[in-house]
Design a protein around this motif. Structure first.
Motif, PDB file in Angstrom:
ATOM      1  N   ASP A  89       0.719  -1.107   0.276  1.00 37.81           N
ATOM      2  CA  ASP A  89      -0.055  -0.049   0.114  1.00 37.81           C
ATOM      3  C   ASP A  89       0.973   1.138  -0.051  1.00 37.81           C
ATOM      4  OD1 ASP A  89      -2.058  -1.620   0.085  1.00 37.81           O
ATOM      5  OD2 ASP A  89      -3.164  -0.703   1.776  1.00 37.81           O
ATOM      6  N   CYS A  90       2.002   1.280   0.685  1.00 42.91           N
ATOM      7  CA  CYS A  90       3.055   2.453   0.660  1.00 42.91           C
ATOM      8  C   CYS A  90       3.354   2.693  -0.754  1.00 42.91           C
ATOM      9  CB  CYS A  90       4.041   2.047   1.593  1.00 42.91           C
ATOM     10  SG  CYS A  90       3.633   2.108   3.324  1.00 42.91           S
ATOM     11  N   LEU A  91       3.620   1.590  -1.488  1.00 41.64           N
ATOM     12  CA  LEU A  91       4.357   1.779  -2.879  1.00 41.64           C
ATOM     13  C   LEU A  91       3.090   2.364  -3.634  1.00 41.64           C
ATOM     14  CD1 LEU A  91       6.290   1.508  -5.048  1.00 41.64           C
ATOM     15  CD2 LEU A  91       5.416  -0.872  -5.337  1.00 41.64           C
ATOM     16  N   ILE A  92       1.987   1.880  -3.739  1.00 47.15           N
ATOM     17  CA  ILE A  92       0.781   2.286  -4.515  1.00 47.15           C
ATOM     18  C   ILE A  92       0.422   3.808  -4.188  1.00 47.15           C
ATOM     19  CG2 ILE A  92      -1.649   1.793  -4.888  1.00 47.15           C
ATOM     20  CD1 ILE A  92       0.149  -0.262  -6.036  1.00 47.15           C
ATOM     21  N   VAL A  93       0.477   4.052  -2.973  1.00 48.04           N
ATOM     22  CA  VAL A  93       0.092   5.718  -2.649  1.00 48.04           C
ATOM     23  C   VAL A  93       1.340   6.428  -3.038  1.00 48.04           C
ATOM     24  CG1 VAL A  93      -0.026   7.116  -0.554  1.00 48.04           C
ATOM     25  CG2 VAL A  93      -1.477   4.994  -0.427  1.00 48.04           C
ATOM     26  N   TYR A  94       2.347   6.101  -3.015  1.00 47.41           N
ATOM     27  CA  TYR A  94       3.464   6.853  -3.529  1.00 47.41           C
ATOM     28  C   TYR A  94       3.488   7.062  -4.987  1.00 47.41           C
ATOM     29  CZ  TYR A  94       8.229   8.328  -4.706  1.00 47.41           C
ATOM     30  OH  TYR A  94       9.281   8.850  -5.216  1.00 47.41           O
ATOM     31  N   MET A  95       3.238   5.762  -5.593  1.00 49.06           N
ATOM     32  CA  MET A  95       3.186   5.761  -7.174  1.00 49.06           C
ATOM     33  C   MET A  95       1.923   6.610  -7.693  1.00 49.06           C
ATOM     34  SD  MET A  95       6.011   4.352  -8.112  1.00 49.06           S
ATOM     35  CE  MET A  95       5.861   3.868  -9.814  1.00 49.06           C
ATOM     36  N   LYS A  96       0.952   6.857  -6.814  1.00 50.66           N
ATOM     37  CA  LYS A  96      -0.206   7.508  -7.414  1.00 50.66           C
ATOM     38  C   LYS A  96      -0.165   9.013  -6.777  1.00 50.66           C
ATOM     39  CE  LYS A  96      -3.532   3.680  -7.799  1.00 50.66           C
ATOM     40  NZ  LYS A  96      -4.743   3.111  -7.223  1.00 50.66           N
ATOM     41  N   ALA A 152      -0.455   8.533 -15.249  1.00 56.74           N
ATOM     42  CA  ALA A 152      -0.536   8.521 -13.802  1.00 56.74           C
ATOM     43  C   ALA A 152      -0.836   9.862 -13.297  1.00 56.74           C
ATOM     44  CB  ALA A 152       0.703   8.271 -13.132  1.00 56.74           C
ATOM     45  N   GLU A 153      -0.449  10.983 -13.715  1.00 55.76           N
ATOM     46  CA  GLU A 153      -0.931  12.310 -13.636  1.00 55.76           C
ATOM     47  C   GLU A 153      -2.345  12.547 -14.017  1.00 55.76           C
ATOM     48  OE1 GLU A 153       0.627  16.902 -13.748  1.00 55.76           O
ATOM     49  OE2 GLU A 153       1.756  15.377 -15.018  1.00 55.76           O
ATOM     50  N   ALA A 154      -2.823  11.968 -15.075  1.00 54.79           N
ATOM     51  CA  ALA A 154      -4.281  12.100 -15.522  1.00 54.79           C
ATOM     52  C   ALA A 154      -5.003  11.479 -14.591  1.00 54.79           C
ATOM     53  CB  ALA A 154      -4.425  11.557 -17.000  1.00 54.79           C
ATOM     54  N   ARG A 155      -4.751  10.135 -14.134  1.00 52.40           N
ATOM     55  CA  ARG A 155      -5.501   9.508 -13.325  1.00 52.40           C
ATOM     56  C   ARG A 155      -5.896  10.428 -11.917  1.00 52.40           C
ATOM     57  NH1 ARG A 155      -3.596   3.269 -13.940  1.00 52.40           N
ATOM     58  NH2 ARG A 155      -4.767   2.981 -15.936  1.00 52.40           N
ATOM     59  N   TRP A 156      -4.628  10.981 -11.505  1.00 52.80           N
ATOM     60  CA  TRP A 156      -4.542  11.747 -10.496  1.00 52.80           C
ATOM     61  C   TRP A 156      -5.614  12.920 -10.461  1.00 52.80           C
ATOM     62  CZ3 TRP A 156      -3.080  16.509  -9.073  1.00 52.80           C
ATOM     63  CH2 TRP A 156      -2.976  16.762  -7.728  1.00 52.80           C
ATOM     64  N   HIS A 181      -8.090  13.395 -12.264  1.00 50.49           N
ATOM     65  CA  HIS A 181      -9.427  12.771 -12.367  1.00 50.49           C
ATOM     66  C   HIS A 181     -10.133  12.494 -11.088  1.00 50.49           C
ATOM     67  CE1 HIS A 181     -12.920  11.042 -14.155  1.00 50.49           C
ATOM     68  NE2 HIS A 181     -12.912   9.945 -13.238  1.00 50.49           N
ATOM     69  N   GLU A 182      -9.037  11.908 -10.311  1.00 57.44           N
ATOM     70  CA  GLU A 182      -9.572  11.407  -8.835  1.00 57.44           C
ATOM     71  C   GLU A 182      -9.647  12.620  -7.952  1.00 57.44           C
ATOM     72  OE1 GLU A 182      -7.762   9.060  -5.007  1.00 57.44           O
ATOM     73  OE2 GLU A 182      -6.965   8.736  -6.871  1.00 57.44           O
ATOM     74  N   GLN A 183      -8.946  13.793  -8.143  1.00 59.57           N
ATOM     75  CA  GLN A 183      -9.016  14.991  -7.601  1.00 59.57           C
ATOM     76  C   GLN A 183     -10.139  15.959  -7.841  1.00 59.57           C
ATOM     77  OE1 GLN A 183      -6.722  15.907  -4.953  1.00 59.57           O
ATOM     78  NE2 GLN A 183      -6.297  13.758  -5.330  1.00 59.57           N
ATOM     79  N   ALA A 184     -10.615  15.810  -9.178  1.00 53.03           N
ATOM     80  CA  ALA A 184     -11.827  16.347  -9.687  1.00 53.03           C
ATOM     81  C   ALA A 184     -13.123  15.573  -9.064  1.00 53.03           C
ATOM     82  CB  ALA A 184     -11.783  16.383 -11.058  1.00 53.03           C
ATOM     83  N   ARG A 185     -13.214  14.333  -9.005  1.00 53.22           N
ATOM     84  CA  ARG A 185     -14.198  13.605  -8.678  1.00 53.22           C
ATOM     85  C   ARG A 185     -14.301  14.068  -7.018  1.00 53.22           C
ATOM     86  NH1 ARG A 185     -14.171   8.507  -6.163  1.00 53.22           N
ATOM     87  NH2 ARG A 185     -16.151   7.565  -6.149  1.00 53.22           N
TER      88      ARG A 185
END
Length: 122
Positions: A58-65, A94-98, A100-104
């Motif tokens: 989970d640390c890796l996933i959070v860091y990568m996202k 990754a930046e586009a996904r981030w 999108h998540e922030q806008a959501r």
């Protein structure tokens, strides 16, 4: 030959109990080997990236996202680019996904504020 190989393996395996997650700085492996987590999707599962440093799953996933993404993510320990077979996403994606998540999340906050205002006014 065989002695050198065995020596290398012993030295590398001996350091495992002392390795720390590069993100949370906690010991990566439990003190009791019987409590090691073997589910590769579990939060505390240990992931070793190609530079040989370790992260909890989970640390890796959070860091990568999380940003910054430009130029790819760098290992927190050695600053080499992180490569891992589970993470094959380009920095742009990754930046586009981030974003999108922030806008959501902002939209959900606005909806919650709207309904909160309705319940106060009622």
């Amino acid at each position: 030959s065989l002695e050198a190989t065995v020596g290398f393996l012993v030295e590398n395996v001996k350091r495992y109990p002392e390795e720390i997650c590069q993100k949370c700085k906690q010991k990566a492996f439990p003190a009791d080997p019987a409590k090691a987590i073997h589910n590769e999707n579990a939060a505390a599962h240990v992931e070793r990236v190609y530079c040989s440093h370790v992260y909890h799953h989970d640390c890796l996933i959070v860091y990568m996202k999380t940003p910054p993404f430009e130029g790819g993510k760098k290992c927190l320990a050695c600053k080499n680019r992180i490569y891992h077979e589970k993470w094959k996403v380009t920095p742009e994606l990754a930046e586009a996904r981030w974003a999108h998540e922030q806008a959501r999340n902002r939209e959900l906050d606005e909806v919650m504020d709207f309904f909160g205002d309705l319940s106060v006014n009622s």
